[in-house]
Design a protein around this motif. Structure first.
Motif, short mmCIF file in Angstrom:
data_model
loop_
_atom_site.label_atom_id
_atom_site.label_comp_id
_atom_site.label_asym_id
_atom_site.label_seq_id
_atom_site.Cartn_x
_atom_site.Cartn_y
_atom_site.Cartn_z
N ASN A 267 0.86 -1.18 0.00
CA ASN A 267 0.00 0.00 0.00
C ASN A 267 0.89 1.24 0.00
O ASN A 267 2.07 1.16 0.34
CB ASN A 267 -0.91 -0.01 1.23
N LYS A 268 0.31 2.38 -0.38
CA LYS A 268 1.13 3.57 -0.57
C LYS A 268 0.48 4.82 0.02
O LYS A 268 -0.73 5.04 -0.11
CB LYS A 268 1.38 3.85 -2.06
N ILE A 269 1.31 5.63 0.65
CA ILE A 269 1.00 7.03 0.89
C ILE A 269 2.19 7.81 0.36
O ILE A 269 3.32 7.56 0.75
CB ILE A 269 0.77 7.33 2.38
N VAL A 270 1.93 8.74 -0.56
CA VAL A 270 3.00 9.50 -1.19
C VAL A 270 2.96 10.94 -0.69
O VAL A 270 1.95 11.64 -0.85
CB VAL A 270 2.89 9.47 -2.73
N LEU A 271 4.04 11.35 -0.08
CA LEU A 271 4.19 12.73 0.40
C LEU A 271 5.19 13.43 -0.50
O LEU A 271 6.31 12.92 -0.72
CB LEU A 271 4.69 12.74 1.83
N ILE A 272 4.82 14.59 -1.02
CA ILE A 272 5.73 15.40 -1.82
C ILE A 272 5.84 16.77 -1.16
O ILE A 272 4.84 17.47 -1.00
CB ILE A 272 5.25 15.53 -3.27
N ASP B 95 -5.35 -0.29 -1.86
CA ASP B 95 -6.09 -1.19 -2.73
C ASP B 95 -5.96 -2.65 -2.35
O ASP B 95 -6.77 -3.48 -2.74
CB ASP B 95 -5.64 -1.00 -4.18
N TYR B 96 -4.91 -3.00 -1.59
CA TYR B 96 -4.72 -4.39 -1.20
C TYR B 96 -5.55 -4.78 0.02
O TYR B 96 -5.59 -5.95 0.39
CB TYR B 96 -3.24 -4.65 -0.89
N GLU B 97 -6.20 -3.80 0.65
CA GLU B 97 -6.87 -4.07 1.92
C GLU B 97 -8.40 -4.09 1.76
O GLU B 97 -8.95 -3.52 0.83
CB GLU B 97 -6.47 -3.02 2.95
N LYS B 98 -9.06 -4.75 2.71
CA LYS B 98 -10.51 -4.81 2.71
C LYS B 98 -11.09 -3.43 3.01
O LYS B 98 -10.58 -2.71 3.87
CB LYS B 98 -10.99 -5.81 3.76
N ILE C 100 -4.51 7.66 10.87
CA ILE C 100 -4.74 6.39 10.18
C ILE C 100 -5.07 5.35 11.24
O ILE C 100 -4.25 5.06 12.12
CB ILE C 100 -3.50 5.98 9.37
N ALA C 101 -6.27 4.81 11.18
CA ALA C 101 -6.74 3.86 12.18
C ALA C 101 -6.93 2.49 11.54
O ALA C 101 -7.56 2.37 10.48
CB ALA C 101 -8.05 4.33 12.81
N VAL C 102 -6.37 1.47 12.19
CA VAL C 102 -6.57 0.08 11.76
C VAL C 102 -7.61 -0.54 12.69
O VAL C 102 -7.44 -0.54 13.91
CB VAL C 102 -5.25 -0.72 11.81
N LYS C 103 -8.70 -1.04 12.10
CA LYS C 103 -9.83 -1.50 12.89
C LYS C 103 -9.52 -2.77 13.69
O LYS C 103 -8.57 -3.50 13.39
CB LYS C 103 -11.03 -1.75 11.96
N GLU C 104 -10.33 -3.02 14.69
CA GLU C 104 -10.14 -4.14 15.60
C GLU C 104 -10.06 -5.47 14.85
O GLU C 104 -10.88 -5.77 13.98
CB GLU C 104 -11.28 -4.19 16.62
N GLY C 105 -9.04 -6.25 15.17
CA GLY C 105 -8.90 -7.59 14.60
C GLY C 105 -8.36 -7.64 13.19
O GLY C 105 -8.22 -8.73 12.62
N TYR C 106 -8.01 -6.48 12.61
CA TYR C 106 -7.56 -6.49 11.20
C TYR C 106 -6.04 -6.39 11.12
O TYR C 106 -5.42 -5.55 11.77
CB TYR C 106 -8.19 -5.33 10.42
N GLN C 107 -5.47 -7.23 10.30
CA GLN C 107 -4.04 -7.20 10.01
C GLN C 107 -3.85 -6.90 8.54
O GLN C 107 -4.40 -7.63 7.69
CB GLN C 107 -3.38 -8.53 10.38
N LEU C 108 -3.15 -5.84 8.22
CA LEU C 108 -2.96 -5.48 6.82
C LEU C 108 -2.30 -6.63 6.07
O LEU C 108 -1.30 -7.21 6.53
CB LEU C 108 -2.10 -4.22 6.69
#
Length: 415
Positions: free
Chosen positions: A86-91, A101-104, A140-148
């Motif tokens: 996954n990507k976050i692009v900072l310029i 796009d790879y995550e649910k 950026i929050a990752v929900k309970e029980g989720y692993q990227l």
């Protein structure tokens, strides 16, 4: 500098939609920074460097106002091949692309903050500077029980549109219960002579896992300050790896609070420096409850007139019985002009603990080089083999096999 700061601050405020309360908080932070200025050797945490002199020597007068215009095109050539991610692009400090796009869907939440919510860190003037001039921040929050399913790479890129500029950035991360985030910070600068001031806040809930890998590998003449604040709850694990190599000056600070029982923090780092580069790692691991663990291993390979500093502190309060804390730093000096400074600290108020620290530095073993040359290697091959073996111990601490192989390739370790 005071007039420049106030002028740039007014321009920053004009371009933000802020409440009067938020403006007052930013103004308070600005006044704090003006009163304290950039850190210098008078402060214990900066006893091995003077950021004010470093900025004056390498940059000169800074501009603190950065226009927030969407004029930066994403250069896809900086993206890593061979690793789905996954990507976050900072310029230039601005987020230009977010791709999960790879995550649910619904498992990753991204919240934009326009208000000032950053913490104040022990009279840290760079935190005040960050508070005063950060345009926007994101949580950026990752929900309970989720692993990227794939790692997240944050591409920190700059281009030639900025020069002699101060970039301030803040990102907040929240890992809910039983969640996991693998995060790579990859720095790739096309600009020169800028000061990047980056603050991360991590909130790790029960049983969550954070793996953060910071890679400053590519040659550049920028000055960077990176601060990670990590709050950990019960059974949580944080793993931080730092490859510190490319920038002219870089200081990485980690403050980790082990608030919950059986929480663990691991910090591993490599300095690989040449020329007159100056890099530092400073860590504070606070054991605040019983049955917590920390492990730190920092290794340096220094050439030319380069300088590396490691300041590591393990704090154990009176309630933190059965603490297990360890830290070790080692350095190889390849030149008489290179310099390594270590300041290990233990501050312990509990009696049932297991804590230790150590530091060592020296040159390559000439007998080992002679032995390898007698087995058919030339001098440079023998030296490289010994250096790789020295650094491999740190890289092997990386628990993610994909990222471990990526780091090995980046620093040229072959097995």
């Amino acid at each position: 500098m005071k007039e420049q700061l106030q002028k740039d601050f007014e321009n920053t405020i004009k371009n933000l939609s802020l409440s009067q309360k938020d403006i007052e908080i930013k103004k308070f932070s600005l006044d704090n920074f003006i009163n304290k200025g950039f850190p210098n050797r008078k402060e214990e945490d900066w006893k091995f460097s003077d950021l004010n002199k470093i900025i004056n020597k390498n940059i000169g007068e800074l501009s603190f106002y950065c226009e927030d215009k969407p004029t930066n095109k994403v250069d896809t050539s900086v993206f890593l091949d061979g690793l789905e991610h996954n990507k976050i692009v900072l310029i230039n400090g601005r987020i230009e692309k977010i791709d999960f796009d790879y995550e649910k869907k619904g498992q990753i939440e991204i919240i934009e903050h326009s208000e000032t919510v950053n913490k104040f860190y022990n009279n840290n003037s760079l935190s005040d500077l960050n508070n005063a001039f950060t345009n926007k921040s994101f949580k950026i929050a990752v929900k309970e029980g989720y692993q990227l399913s794939k790692p997240l790479i944050i591409y920190h890129t700059t281009n030639t549109k900025i020069n002699s500029c101060n970039i301030n950035l803040r990102l907040d991360f929240e890992l809910h219960e039983n969640s996991c985030l693998r995060l790579i910070d990859l720095f790739n600068d096309k600009s020169e002579k800028n000061f990047l001031n980056i603050f991360y806040n991590f909130d790790l809930k029960e049983n969550s896992i954070l793996k953060n890998y910071k890679v400053d590998k590519f040659e550049n003449k920028n000055i960077k300050y990176l601060f990670n604040n990590i709050d950990q709850n019960k059974n949580s694990i944080s793993e931080t790896f730092i490859l510190s190599s490319g920038s002219n000056f870089l200081k990485s600070e980690i403050n980790c609070d082990l608030n919950g029982e059986h929480s663990s923090a691991f910090v591993n780092g490599i300095f690989s420096l040449d020329k007159n580069k100056h890099h530092e790692i400073r860590t504070i691991i606070n054991h605040l409850t019983e049955n917590t663990k920390s492990y730190q291993l920092i290794k340096s390979v220094l050439e030319d007139s380069s300088k590396a500093v490691y300041q590591g502190k393990i704090f154990v309060n009176s309630e933190a019985q059965k603490t297990d804390g360890y830290q070790l730093s080692k350095a190889i000096l390849l030149n008489k002009e290179s310099e390594f400074n270590a300041k290990p600290e233990l501050e312990i108020y509990a009696d049932d603990v297991k804590c230790s620290h150590g530091s060592a530095s020296g040159s390559l073993n000439e007998d080992s080089i002679f032995y390898l040359m007698s087995r058919g290697l030339n001098y440079n091959q023998a030296r490289e083999l010994l250096i790789n073996g020295f650094l491999l111990d740190v890289v092997e601490k990386i628990t993610d096999s994909e990222i471990k192989n990526l780091i090995k390739n980046m620093i040229g370790i072959k097995e």
